[in-house]
Design a protein around this motif. Structure first.
Motif, PDB file in Angstrom:
ATOM      1  N   TYR A  35       0.848  -1.173   0.000  1.00 27.94           N
ATOM      2  CA  TYR A  35       0.000   0.000   0.000  1.00 27.94           C
ATOM      3  C   TYR A  35       0.900   1.245   0.000  1.00 27.94           C
ATOM      4  CZ  TYR A  35      -3.703  -3.069   1.910  1.00 27.94           C
ATOM      5  OH  TYR A  35      -4.631  -4.073   2.128  1.00 27.94           O
ATOM      6  N   GLY A  40      -5.006  12.519   2.933  1.00 32.01           N
ATOM      7  CA  GLY A  40      -6.283  12.687   2.245  1.00 32.01           C
ATOM      8  C   GLY A  40      -6.752  11.476   1.469  1.00 32.01           C
ATOM      9  N   HIS A  41      -5.885  10.461   1.361  1.00 33.48           N
ATOM     10  CA  HIS A  41      -6.252   9.262   0.605  1.00 33.48           C
ATOM     11  C   HIS A  41      -6.260   7.993   1.454  1.00 33.48           C
ATOM     12  CE1 HIS A  41      -6.292  10.989  -3.453  1.00 33.48           C
ATOM     13  NE2 HIS A  41      -5.275  11.719  -3.068  1.00 33.48           N
ATOM     14  N   GLY A  42      -5.811   8.067   2.660  1.00 30.46           N
ATOM     15  CA  GLY A  42      -5.699   6.840   3.434  1.00 30.46           C
ATOM     16  C   GLY A  42      -4.653   5.940   2.807  1.00 30.46           C
ATOM     17  N   LEU A  43      -4.871   4.634   2.861  1.00 31.92           N
ATOM     18  CA  LEU A  43      -3.962   3.675   2.239  1.00 31.92           C
ATOM     19  C   LEU A  43      -4.612   3.144   0.970  1.00 31.92           C
ATOM     20  CD1 LEU A  43      -3.072   3.600   5.344  1.00 31.92           C
ATOM     21  CD2 LEU A  43      -2.097   1.377   4.767  1.00 31.92           C
ATOM     22  N   GLN A 105      -4.990  -8.390   8.571  1.00 34.60           N
ATOM     23  CA  GLN A 105      -3.725  -8.058   7.916  1.00 34.60           C
ATOM     24  C   GLN A 105      -2.785  -7.444   8.953  1.00 34.60           C
ATOM     25  OE1 GLN A 105      -3.832  -5.908   4.211  1.00 34.60           O
ATOM     26  NE2 GLN A 105      -5.566  -7.101   3.454  1.00 34.60           N
ATOM     27  N   PHE A 107       0.694  -5.300   9.502  1.00 33.27           N
ATOM     28  CA  PHE A 107       1.432  -4.290   8.752  1.00 33.27           C
ATOM     29  C   PHE A 107       2.863  -4.138   9.256  1.00 33.27           C
ATOM     30  CE2 PHE A 107      -1.601  -2.160   5.969  1.00 33.27           C
ATOM     31  CZ  PHE A 107      -2.780  -2.710   6.413  1.00 33.27           C
ATOM     32  N   GLY A 108       3.740  -3.825   8.307  1.00 31.32           N
ATOM     33  CA  GLY A 108       5.091  -3.430   8.649  1.00 31.32           C
ATOM     34  C   GLY A 108       5.139  -1.981   9.083  1.00 31.32           C
TER      35      GLY A 108
ATOM     36  N   PHE B  34     -13.371  -3.212   9.603  1.00 29.71           N
ATOM     37  CA  PHE B  34     -12.203  -3.141  10.478  1.00 29.71           C
ATOM     38  C   PHE B  34     -11.978  -1.686  10.916  1.00 29.71           C
ATOM     39  CE2 PHE B  34     -10.483  -7.336   9.284  1.00 29.71           C
ATOM     40  CZ  PHE B  34     -11.132  -7.544   8.088  1.00 29.71           C
ATOM     41  N   TYR B  36      -8.443   0.233  12.247  1.00 32.74           N
ATOM     42  CA  TYR B  36      -7.017   0.173  12.533  1.00 32.74           C
ATOM     43  C   TYR B  36      -6.576   1.493  13.139  1.00 32.74           C
ATOM     44  CZ  TYR B  36      -6.066  -4.083   9.790  1.00 32.74           C
ATOM     45  OH  TYR B  36      -6.022  -5.383   9.312  1.00 32.74           O
ATOM     46  N   GLN B  38      -3.004   3.951  13.826  1.00 34.51           N
ATOM     47  CA  GLN B  38      -1.606   4.184  13.459  1.00 34.51           C
ATOM     48  C   GLN B  38      -1.018   5.223  14.394  1.00 34.51           C
ATOM     49  OE1 GLN B  38      -0.892   6.109   9.650  1.00 34.51           O
ATOM     50  NE2 GLN B  38       1.043   5.023   9.406  1.00 34.51           N
ATOM     51  N   LEU B  44       0.202   0.138  10.885  1.00 36.47           N
ATOM     52  CA  LEU B  44      -1.168   0.060  11.376  1.00 36.47           C
ATOM     53  C   LEU B  44      -1.344  -1.152  12.279  1.00 36.47           C
ATOM     54  CD1 LEU B  44      -1.343   1.813   8.714  1.00 36.47           C
ATOM     55  CD2 LEU B  44      -3.709   1.032   8.573  1.00 36.47           C
ATOM     56  N   PHE B  90      -8.113   4.496  11.130  1.00 38.52           N
ATOM     57  CA  PHE B  90      -8.592   4.150   9.799  1.00 38.52           C
ATOM     58  C   PHE B  90      -9.701   3.115   9.892  1.00 38.52           C
ATOM     59  CE2 PHE B  90      -5.574   6.273   7.100  1.00 38.52           C
ATOM     60  CZ  PHE B  90      -4.405   6.353   7.845  1.00 38.52           C
ATOM     61  N   LEU B 103      -8.170  -4.932   1.389  1.00 38.78           N
ATOM     62  CA  LEU B 103      -8.800  -3.906   2.196  1.00 38.78           C
ATOM     63  C   LEU B 103      -8.950  -2.607   1.416  1.00 38.78           C
ATOM     64  CD1 LEU B 103      -6.939  -4.381   5.599  1.00 38.78           C
ATOM     65  CD2 LEU B 103      -9.307  -4.956   5.104  1.00 38.78           C
ATOM     66  N   PHE B 105      -9.540   1.312   2.393  1.00 34.66           N
ATOM     67  CA  PHE B 105      -9.442   2.164   3.566  1.00 34.66           C
ATOM     68  C   PHE B 105     -10.175   3.483   3.367  1.00 34.66           C
ATOM     69  CE2 PHE B 105      -6.408   0.157   6.414  1.00 34.66           C
ATOM     70  CZ  PHE B 105      -5.793  -0.766   5.598  1.00 34.66           C
ATOM     71  N   GLY B 106     -10.647   4.036   4.487  1.00 34.81           N
ATOM     72  CA  GLY B 106     -11.077   5.423   4.495  1.00 34.81           C
ATOM     73  C   GLY B 106      -9.863   6.338   4.554  1.00 34.81           C
ATOM     74  N   GLN B 107     -10.137   7.624   4.545  1.00 32.64           N
ATOM     75  CA  GLN B 107      -9.054   8.609   4.477  1.00 32.64           C
ATOM     76  C   GLN B 107      -8.332   8.775   5.812  1.00 32.64           C
ATOM     77  OE1 GLN B 107     -12.256   8.939   3.669  1.00 32.64           O
ATOM     78  NE2 GLN B 107     -12.542  10.243   1.878  1.00 32.64           N
ATOM     79  N   GLY B 108      -8.922   8.273   6.871  1.00 31.96           N
ATOM     80  CA  GLY B 108      -8.317   8.390   8.184  1.00 31.96           C
ATOM     81  C   GLY B 108      -8.821   9.598   8.952  1.00 31.96           C
TER      82      GLY B 108
END
Lengths: 116, 115
Positions: A35, A40-43, A105, A107-108, B34, B36, B38, B44, B90, B103, B105-108
């Motif tokens: 990802y 503004g875009h998230g992942l 999931q 994440f790193g 979900f 998450y 961060q 995440l 998120f 997945l 995701f939303g923008q957070g």
């Protein structure tokens, strides 16, 4: 505890150069994901893999390639880096076998890439 | 295509106050849902997830979320926030079909907790 590591953690590249981001997981998960995260875009999903030897395009694959040489390793390759690829990149691993616990999931820590 | 909207880019609350972070999804069926979190300079971490059954699911650190099919929502709540809850949150959805749980995701939402 699931473990996903990424290298390098920070990278500065020049426009037109080749960049390889590496990801290693010790969870023995079949699926791995790349990802990018932008404000503004998230992942957003770039590429993913079902297992060794497989790669699939995600939602924003243009300008990126992926390689899955083994169960543990999944690389993201920028053949000709551009400033628009400046971002934070996250790798994740997970499994889906129809069971709830396997759908998470992991994440790193991320790689910060700056393309000048 | 499925999508996720988090309408609040930033939320600021005082320590000890209650919290709600909003999440709306768009999908023809009921997806897997979900939340998450961060923390700064980290990856995440999963807070909680919903598949079916009781619409209120409990997560780590006192967080819970409520699924509403009629509103296509999955809002996150906490009764009393701590300064250490400051982070980016998120919301994400997955179709979880075909052996792959991609997945979206939303923008957070950036949460700032004032001590």
């Amino acid at each position: 505890e699931a473990a996903v590591t990424q290298s390098p953690r920070n990278k500065v590249a020049v426009t037109g150069g080749k960049v390889t981001l590496s990801c290693n997981q010790t969870n023995n998960h079949n699926n791995m994901y790349w990802y990018r995260q932008d404000t503004g875009h998230g992942l957003r999903l770039i590429h993913y893999s079902y297992g060794a030897g497989s790669t699939e395009k995600g939602d924003i694959p243009d300008g990126y390639k992926a390689s899955r040489p083994s169960q543990e390793n999944f690389s993201l390759i920028l053949e000709l880096a551009t400033p628009s690829q400046t971002s934070v990149y996250f790798c994740a691993s997970g499994d889906w076998v129809g069971g709830r616990d396997q759908d998470t999931q992991y994440f790193g820590p991320g790689t910060r890439l700056l393309v000048l | 295509a499925q999508s996720v909207t988090q309408p609040d880019a930033r939320v600021t609350v005082s320590e000890g106050a209650s919290l709600q972070l909003r999440c709306k999804y768009s999908y023809s069926a009921t997806p897997y849902l979900f939340w998450y979190v961060q923390y700064p300079r980290q990856g995440l971490q999963l807070l909680l997830k919903y598949y079916s059954g009781d619409p209120v699911v409990q997560g780590v650190n006192g967080f819970e979320a409520e699924f509403s099919k009629s509103n296509s929502s999955f809002h996150l709540r906490k009764a009393s926030v701590h300064w250490s809850d400051s982070a980016v949150y998120f919301c994400a959805v997955s179709m979880a079909t075909g052996g792959n749980n991609k997945l979206t995701f939303g923008q957070g939402t950036v949460l700032s907790v004032i001590p």
